[in-house]
Design an enzyme around this catalytic site. Structure first.
Site, short mmCIF file in Angstrom:
data_model
loop_
_atom_site.label_atom_id
_atom_site.label_comp_id
_atom_site.label_asym_id
_atom_site.label_seq_id
_atom_site.Cartn_x
_atom_site.Cartn_y
_atom_site.Cartn_z
N HIS A 1 0.81 -1.22 0.00
CA HIS A 1 0.00 0.00 0.00
C HIS A 1 0.84 1.27 0.00
O HIS A 1 1.89 1.34 0.62
CB HIS A 1 -0.93 0.00 1.22
CG HIS A 1 -0.19 -0.07 2.53
ND1 HIS A 1 0.23 1.04 3.22
CD2 HIS A 1 0.20 -1.14 3.28
CE1 HIS A 1 0.83 0.68 4.33
NE2 HIS A 1 0.84 -0.65 4.39
N ASP A 2 0.37 2.25 -0.75
CA ASP A 2 0.93 3.60 -0.76
C ASP A 2 2.32 3.70 -1.38
O ASP A 2 3.01 4.70 -1.21
CB ASP A 2 0.96 4.20 0.66
CG ASP A 2 -0.42 4.20 1.30
OD1 ASP A 2 -1.30 4.92 0.80
OD2 ASP A 2 -0.63 3.47 2.29
N GLY B 1 5.03 -0.95 2.81
CA GLY B 1 4.21 0.21 2.53
C GLY B 1 4.99 1.50 2.44
O GLY B 1 6.06 1.66 3.04
#
Length: 267
Positions: free
Chosen positions: A121-122, A139
């Site tokens: 994520h991200d 992340g």
């Protein structure tokens, strides 16, 4: 929609370009967008708010866009954007963003993700990134264009990988990697410049020679890193390639900087 295999399960709300190809046993969710000539070869699952750019090919058993592996995620409507002409091989996983990281995971164009690579994520990835088999990003990692991550490497959350950098196979990267640098090791350390990559990308002999000189000064044993950085900035202020390294080091980061095991190691 003649390019969709009859065994595929496609939500009626998904946005599928007429030229997209969806092979046997694929599953595509309602908030997915597949642009022109995207190909899901077979057994691919694309979920979440995911957009896949034109010409990208995804191989069997890839899992794209499912909820992040982050215990803080609470179902916020975050997104995953994948650019054009990427090759996403078998068992690759990519997750959307979270509220704590800007709500988006973004992959550039012309990248190659070999089998079982993971983009968490991200993460923000530039163009022409290569992740070899089982390379993994935690992340909030950023990866510059033309960076190469070797097989079985692992990058800690919030680390920045500079453009044209090379991560050696089986390396654990806990600190930022300067543009054009190469790191190796169980707890990775800076091991010089990515000379092979620079030559392949067409950098001139003069630029490579200048980068070598700047690297030696930047990681010399004398003085502090900030003092040496100021010296490099002054001495090479007219060289755009070196100044990319200076700007990278001066940028805000929550991680430390990868440095050589021994100050002054030759690139």
């Amino acid at each position: 929609m003649t390019n969709i295999h009859p065994t595929a399960v496609i939500d009626a709300k998904a946005k599928i370009a007429p030229s997209a190809i969806i092979g046997p046993y694929c599953v595509v969710g309602p908030d997915v967008q597949l642009d022109d000539s995207v190909e899901l070869i077979s057994h691919v699952v694309v979920a979440g708010r995911t957009k896949i750019g034109a010409g990208t090919r995804i191989f069997p058993f890839a899992s794209i866009g499912h909820r992040p592996q982050d215990l803080k995620y609470r179902g916020e409507l975050s997104t995953l954007e994948i650019g054009k002409n990427n090759q996403i091989r078998e068992h690759v996983t990519m997750n959307p963003g979270t509220e704590g990281g800007g709500m988006i995971t973004q992959v550039g164009n012309d990248c190659l993700f070999m089998a079982s690579a993971h983009v968490a994520h991200d993460c923000i990835l530039g163009d022409n990134v290569i992740m070899a088999n089982n390379a993994t990003l935690a992340g909030h990692v950023t990866v510059g264009e033309f960076a190469f991550l070797g097989g079985l490497s692992a990058v800690h959350q919030f680390v920045r990988i500079g453009k044209h950098a090379m991560i050696g196979g089986m390396s654990g990267v806990e600190a930022d990697v300067i543009p054009f640098g190469t790191v190796i090791g169980n707890r990775a350390y800076l091991n010089g410049l990515n000379i092979v990559g620079l030559k392949r990308r067409g950098f001139s002999r003069d630029d490579i020679h200048t980068l070598r000189n700047a690297y030696r000064l930047l990681f010399a044993p004398e003085g502090t890193l900030q003092e040496r950085l100021s010296d490099v900035e002054e001495q090479f202020k007219d060289n755009a390639v070196v100044m990319e390294i200076v700007a990278f080091i001066r940028s805000d980061s929550s991680r430390s900087l990868s440095t050589p095991k021994f100050s002054g190691d030759a690139p």
